[in-house]
Design a protein around this motif. Sequence first.
Motif, PDB file in Angstrom:
ATOM      1  N   THR A  35      20.806  12.352 -42.358  1.00 11.12           N
ATOM      2  CA  THR A  35      21.973  11.530 -42.045  1.00 11.12           C
ATOM      3  C   THR A  35      21.771  10.118 -42.579  1.00 11.12           C
ATOM      4  O   THR A  35      22.675   9.547 -43.197  1.00 11.12           O
ATOM      5  CB  THR A  35      22.226  11.500 -40.526  1.00 11.12           C
ATOM      6  OG1 THR A  35      22.519  12.837 -40.096  1.00 11.12           O
ATOM      7  CG2 THR A  35      23.385  10.580 -40.174  1.00 11.12           C
ATOM      8  N   GLU A  36      20.586   9.552 -42.372  1.00 10.53           N
ATOM      9  CA  GLU A  36      20.299   8.206 -42.876  1.00 10.53           C
ATOM     10  C   GLU A  36      20.360   8.176 -44.397  1.00 10.53           C
ATOM     11  O   GLU A  36      20.849   7.215 -44.992  1.00 10.53           O
ATOM     12  CB  GLU A  36      18.938   7.711 -42.386  1.00 10.53           C
ATOM     13  CG  GLU A  36      18.786   7.621 -40.886  1.00 10.53           C
ATOM     14  CD  GLU A  36      19.825   6.776 -40.181  1.00 10.53           C
ATOM     15  OE1 GLU A  36      20.458   5.899 -40.808  1.00 10.53           O
ATOM     16  OE2 GLU A  36      20.027   6.995 -38.976  1.00 10.53           O
ATOM     17  N   ASN A  39      24.034   8.303 -45.442  1.00  8.81           N
ATOM     18  CA  ASN A  39      24.640   6.992 -45.189  1.00  8.81           C
ATOM     19  C   ASN A  39      24.206   5.982 -46.245  1.00  8.81           C
ATOM     20  O   ASN A  39      25.016   5.177 -46.709  1.00  8.81           O
ATOM     21  CB  ASN A  39      24.251   6.484 -43.802  1.00  8.81           C
ATOM     22  CG  ASN A  39      24.971   7.196 -42.683  1.00  8.81           C
ATOM     23  OD1 ASN A  39      25.958   7.881 -42.894  1.00  8.81           O
ATOM     24  ND2 ASN A  39      24.460   7.040 -41.477  1.00  8.81           N
ATOM     25  N   THR A 103      27.777   9.506 -41.768  1.00  8.08           N
ATOM     26  CA  THR A 103      28.559   9.072 -40.606  1.00  8.08           C
ATOM     27  C   THR A 103      29.298   7.776 -40.907  1.00  8.08           C
ATOM     28  O   THR A 103      29.961   7.232 -40.033  1.00  8.08           O
ATOM     29  CB  THR A 103      27.649   8.888 -39.375  1.00  8.08           C
ATOM     30  OG1 THR A 103      26.634   7.923 -39.668  1.00  8.08           O
ATOM     31  CG2 THR A 103      27.004  10.204 -38.972  1.00  8.08           C
ATOM     32  N   ASP A 127      27.117  -0.256 -39.097  1.00  7.11           N
ATOM     33  CA  ASP A 127      27.057   1.140 -38.660  1.00  7.11           C
ATOM     34  C   ASP A 127      25.711   1.783 -39.004  1.00  7.11           C
ATOM     35  O   ASP A 127      25.133   2.516 -38.192  1.00  7.11           O
ATOM     36  CB  ASP A 127      28.189   1.947 -39.290  1.00  7.11           C
ATOM     37  CG  ASP A 127      29.569   1.561 -38.764  1.00  7.11           C
ATOM     38  OD1 ASP A 127      29.658   0.904 -37.699  1.00  7.11           O
ATOM     39  OD2 ASP A 127      30.568   1.914 -39.437  1.00  7.11           O
ATOM     40  N   GLU A 130      22.900   0.456 -36.700  1.00  6.03           N
ATOM     41  CA  GLU A 130      22.923   1.119 -35.390  1.00  6.03           C
ATOM     42  C   GLU A 130      22.359   2.536 -35.482  1.00  6.03           C
ATOM     43  O   GLU A 130      21.568   2.956 -34.631  1.00  6.03           O
ATOM     44  CB  GLU A 130      24.342   1.159 -34.832  1.00  6.03           C
ATOM     45  CG  GLU A 130      24.843  -0.184 -34.355  1.00  6.03           C
ATOM     46  CD  GLU A 130      26.275  -0.135 -33.836  1.00  6.03           C
ATOM     47  OE1 GLU A 130      26.978   0.893 -34.042  1.00  6.03           O
ATOM     48  OE2 GLU A 130      26.685  -1.126 -33.211  1.00  6.03           O
ATOM     49  N   SER A 131      22.755   3.273 -36.495  1.00  3.23           N
ATOM     50  CA  SER A 131      22.269   4.634 -36.684  1.00  3.23           C
ATOM     51  C   SER A 131      20.757   4.646 -36.923  1.00  3.23           C
ATOM     52  O   SER A 131      20.036   5.481 -36.376  1.00  3.23           O
ATOM     53  CB  SER A 131      23.003   5.285 -37.854  1.00  3.23           C
ATOM     54  OG  SER A 131      22.512   6.580 -38.093  1.00  3.23           O
ATOM     55  N   ASP A 134      18.839   4.264 -33.790  1.00  2.00           N
ATOM     56  CA  ASP A 134      18.800   5.529 -33.047  1.00  2.00           C
ATOM     57  C   ASP A 134      17.770   6.487 -33.647  1.00  2.00           C
ATOM     58  O   ASP A 134      17.048   7.170 -32.909  1.00  2.00           O
ATOM     59  CB  ASP A 134      20.180   6.192 -33.044  1.00  2.00           C
ATOM     60  CG  ASP A 134      21.204   5.447 -32.203  1.00  2.00           C
ATOM     61  OD1 ASP A 134      20.809   4.613 -31.354  1.00  2.00           O
ATOM     62  OD2 ASP A 134      22.418   5.693 -32.403  1.00  2.00           O
ATOM     63  N   SER A 135      17.690   6.535 -34.958  1.00  2.00           N
ATOM     64  CA  SER A 135      16.728   7.425 -35.611  1.00  2.00           C
ATOM     65  C   SER A 135      15.295   6.963 -35.370  1.00  2.00           C
ATOM     66  O   SER A 135      14.390   7.794 -35.212  1.00  2.00           O
ATOM     67  CB  SER A 135      17.017   7.514 -37.115  1.00  2.00           C
ATOM     68  OG  SER A 135      18.258   8.152 -37.331  1.00  2.00           O
TER      69      SER A 135
END
Length: 181
Positions: A35-36, A39, A103, A127, A130-131, A134-135
């Motif tokens: 996901t990272e 992004n 995302t 965004d 923030e992601s 979390d990771s």
Amino acid sequence: MSTQKTVRQSADNVEGNELRLEQEKAEQIVDALNTELANSYVLYHQLKKHHWVVEGAEFLPLHEFLEEAYTHVEEGADMIAERAQALGGVPVSGPSNQEERATVEFEGEDVYDVRTMFENDLEIYGDIIESMRDSIELAENLGDHATAQILREILVTLEEDGHHFEHYLEDDTLVLEEATH
């Protein structure tokens, strides 16, 4: 295109790794890393687009700033992809797969004024930051301190570059108002 028909590892499969991270934990972390990575490439392409289309009195410093920013993003993406592979995963690499996985959203093909472009960039930076946090937390909670450290290093650069975009968007300037209209 290669005529080889043997798939060595399917893209959605996380294999065992020599880093002694349990399979289930590695799968969760590779998922977050992909996901990272996705992004990162959305941001990379948007910054690259802005580098190509920026105009105006501040063209050269903005053009150079954007090049530096997309280079930082690409370097971080490479670190993320290599870590996903080291954990037994396959880094998400195809443009359509990256777009689907991301995302954050690319602003589109249209060209906007510099302020709007930078506002759009700053929004994606926020965004992603923030992601990424979390990771990092996920990796820490699963005992993968090395992945957390790699992501922290990338996060520092993202936050610094995002802060530079914030500075560009301030309303204080040496450019005379009549020069902008």
